[in-house]
Design an enzyme around this catalytic site. Structure first.
Site, PDB file in Angstrom:
ATOM      1  N   PRO A   1      75.680-112.070 -85.469  1.00 32.65           N
ATOM      2  CA  PRO A   1      74.286-111.701 -85.737  1.00 32.65           C
ATOM      3  C   PRO A   1      74.135-110.229 -86.127  1.00 32.65           C
ATOM      4  O   PRO A   1      73.107-109.837 -86.679  1.00 32.65           O
ATOM      5  CB  PRO A   1      73.565-111.976 -84.408  1.00 32.65           C
ATOM      6  CG  PRO A   1      74.472-112.852 -83.619  1.00 32.65           C
ATOM      7  CD  PRO A   1      75.863-112.578 -84.101  1.00 32.65           C
TER       8      PRO A   1
ATOM      9  N   GLU B   1      80.850-114.332 -75.840  1.00 37.06           N
ATOM     10  CA  GLU B   1      79.974-113.175 -76.081  1.00 37.06           C
ATOM     11  C   GLU B   1      80.415-112.376 -77.305  1.00 37.06           C
ATOM     12  O   GLU B   1      79.764-111.413 -77.695  1.00 37.06           O
ATOM     13  CB  GLU B   1      79.926-112.252 -74.859  1.00 37.06           C
ATOM     14  CG  GLU B   1      79.494-112.928 -73.567  1.00 37.06           C
ATOM     15  CD  GLU B   1      78.203-113.721 -73.727  1.00 37.06           C
ATOM     16  OE1 GLU B   1      77.213-113.146 -74.198  1.00 37.06           O
ATOM     17  OE2 GLU B   1      78.217-114.919 -73.374  1.00 37.06           O
TER      18      GLU B   1
ATOM     19  N   ARG C   1      78.896-124.152-104.031  1.00 43.78           N
ATOM     20  CA  ARG C   1      78.048-124.754-105.070  1.00 43.78           C
ATOM     21  C   ARG C   1      77.758-123.816-106.231  1.00 43.78           C
ATOM     22  O   ARG C   1      77.231-124.245-107.254  1.00 43.78           O
ATOM     23  CB  ARG C   1      76.756-125.306-104.459  1.00 43.78           C
ATOM     24  CG  ARG C   1      75.889-124.278-103.783  1.00 43.78           C
ATOM     25  CD  ARG C   1      74.704-124.920-103.112  1.00 43.78           C
ATOM     26  NE  ARG C   1      73.766-125.475-104.082  1.00 43.78           N
ATOM     27  CZ  ARG C   1      72.984-124.760-104.880  1.00 43.78           C
ATOM     28  NH1 ARG C   1      73.036-123.440-104.834  1.00 43.78           N
ATOM     29  NH2 ARG C   1      72.175-125.340-105.722  1.00 43.78           N
TER      30      ARG C   1
ATOM     31  N   ASP D   1      67.928-122.721-109.899  1.00 45.16           N
ATOM     32  CA  ASP D   1      67.583-122.787-108.495  1.00 45.16           C
ATOM     33  C   ASP D   1      66.583-121.755-108.055  1.00 45.16           C
ATOM     34  O   ASP D   1      66.554-120.652-108.572  1.00 45.16           O
ATOM     35  CB  ASP D   1      68.833-122.463-107.674  1.00 45.16           C
ATOM     36  CG  ASP D   1      69.462-123.686-107.143  1.00 45.16           C
ATOM     37  OD1 ASP D   1      68.796-124.707-107.103  1.00 45.16           O
ATOM     38  OD2 ASP D   1      70.638-123.595-106.778  1.00 45.16           O
TER      39      ASP D   1
HETATM   40  N1  4GX Z   1      75.217-115.503 -88.048  1.00 40.43           N
HETATM   41  N2  4GX Z   1      76.810-116.201 -83.692  1.00 40.43           N
HETATM   42  C1  4GX Z   1      79.174-115.574 -83.352  1.00 40.43           C
HETATM   43  C2  4GX Z   1      79.949-114.936 -81.123  1.00 40.43           C
HETATM   44  C3  4GX Z   1      80.207-113.559 -81.605  1.00 40.43           C
HETATM   45  C4  4GX Z   1      79.405-112.464 -81.232  1.00 40.43           C
HETATM   46  C5  4GX Z   1      79.721-111.199 -81.700  1.00 40.43           C
HETATM   47  C6  4GX Z   1      81.546-112.162 -82.868  1.00 40.43           C
HETATM   48  C7  4GX Z   1      80.801-111.053 -82.498  1.00 40.43           C
HETATM   49  C8  4GX Z   1      75.816-115.880 -85.972  1.00 40.43           C
HETATM   50  C9  4GX Z   1      74.721-115.710 -86.851  1.00 40.43           C
HETATM   51  C10 4GX Z   1      75.711-116.115 -84.531  1.00 40.43           C
HETATM   52  C11 4GX Z   1      76.601-116.185 -82.260  1.00 40.43           C
HETATM   53  C12 4GX Z   1      78.180-116.421 -84.118  1.00 40.43           C
HETATM   54  C13 4GX Z   1      77.597-115.315 -81.553  1.00 40.43           C
HETATM   55  N3  4GX Z   1      81.255-113.389 -82.423  1.00 40.43           N
HETATM   56  N4  4GX Z   1      76.905-115.745 -86.705  1.00 40.43           N
HETATM   57  N5  4GX Z   1      78.954-115.667 -81.902  1.00 40.43           N
HETATM   58  N6  4GX Z   1      73.424-115.748 -86.538  1.00 40.43           N
HETATM   59  O1  4GX Z   1      74.618-116.201 -84.049  1.00 40.43           O
HETATM   60  O2  4GX Z   1      76.544-115.517 -87.952  1.00 40.43           O
END
Ligand code: 4GX
Length: 254
Positions: free
Chosen positions: A88, A115, A153, A168
């Protein structure tokens, strides 16, 4: 183009082979999708991939050693690929970024769980971080699949109709116009007459104008940073005029 996903749940990626454009693109060898099971690079008796965070706190963190070994393995297989972590905290993955990635020969997607991953992995082995949006998933796998689908795509040969990627929504910068197919009347609701008129110029104009109004009503933010066609301005000015006329008429009454 090759996609390689590093994950604790490689079987999730088989969803991309069930149907649709990703399945077809793999079959026609326009793309390949590989998965690397991070657990295969954990060499202790329990094949541990997570550990408790230094400093305390809840949850677990992905251990650096198996992840580093898995990323090194991926880099060995695809030395020219960019390595992305899904998180995120990453750069927002939008259509512009999808188009950028479609120009790469390979993309490696590191999918975290728990985490997150040890910060030293992010610092030393990741080229960039990607986020698919402001919500929290339980792992990076679904985010990686979103990236693979959206990039796939756009690749030449991925679409039955090459034109449709360009027309699109987001490639035109506007939301899509409404689509209709047979029957002409469905549960009492008619297809707009203009679409049956055979007047291709008028249809094109109706679609563009409908896209503009839809975008204004649902996503006005998109209209602010989008170059408009000359005809668009005329149409928006006409709407502006019509609205002003209505406002003036009603303010004269009250
Ligand atoms: N867009 N997540 C990854 C675990 C995590 C946390 C920090 C690496 C660093 C997300 C999103 C997402 C939740 C995937 C936490 N891995 N990934 N995960 N929104 O929410 O890409």
């Amino acid at each position: 183009m090759n996609f390689t996903a590093l994950t604790l749940f490689p079987e999730m990626f088989s969803a991309l082979l069930v149907g649709g454009i990703t399945k077809r693109s793999v079959e026609s060898q326009h793309i390949s999708i590989e998965t690397i099971d991070i657990r295969d690079f954990a060499h202790d008796r329990h094949r541990t991939t997570d550990d408790r965070p230094y400093g305390g706190g809840c949850g677990m963190v992905m251990k650096p050693e198996p992840l580093a070994a898995a990323i090194r393995h991926a880099k060995g297989m695809h030395p020219e690929a960019y390595t992305f972590l899904l998180t995120p905290q990453g750069r927002l993955f939008d259509q512009g970024l999808a188009e950028e990635l479609a120009g790469c020969s390979g993309v490696t997607l590191v999918c975290g769980r728990y985490e997150g991953v040890d910060e030293r992995i992010c610092q030393e082995m990741i080229d960039d971080e990607l986020s698919i949006g402001d919500y929290v998933l339980s792992g990076g796998e679904l985010a990686a699949m979103v990236v693979i689908d959206a990039v796939c795509r756009l690749l030449p040969g991925a679409l039955g109709n090459e034109q449709s990627a360009e027309e699109d929504s987001f490639s035109t910068g506007l939301l899509e116009y409404p689509q209709y197919t047979r029957p002409r009347s469905f549960e009492g609701v008619q297809v707009p007459d203009i679409l049956l008129s055979g007047n291709h110029g008028a249809i094109k104009q109706w679609r563009r104008q409908t896209s503009l109004v839809r975008t204004f009503l649902k996503r006005p933010d998109l209209l602010l940073d989008q170059p408009l066609a000359p005809g668009d301005m005329e149409y928006l000015e006409k709407l502006h005029q019509d609205i002003e006329t209505i406002i003036e008429k009603h303010s004269a009454v009250s």
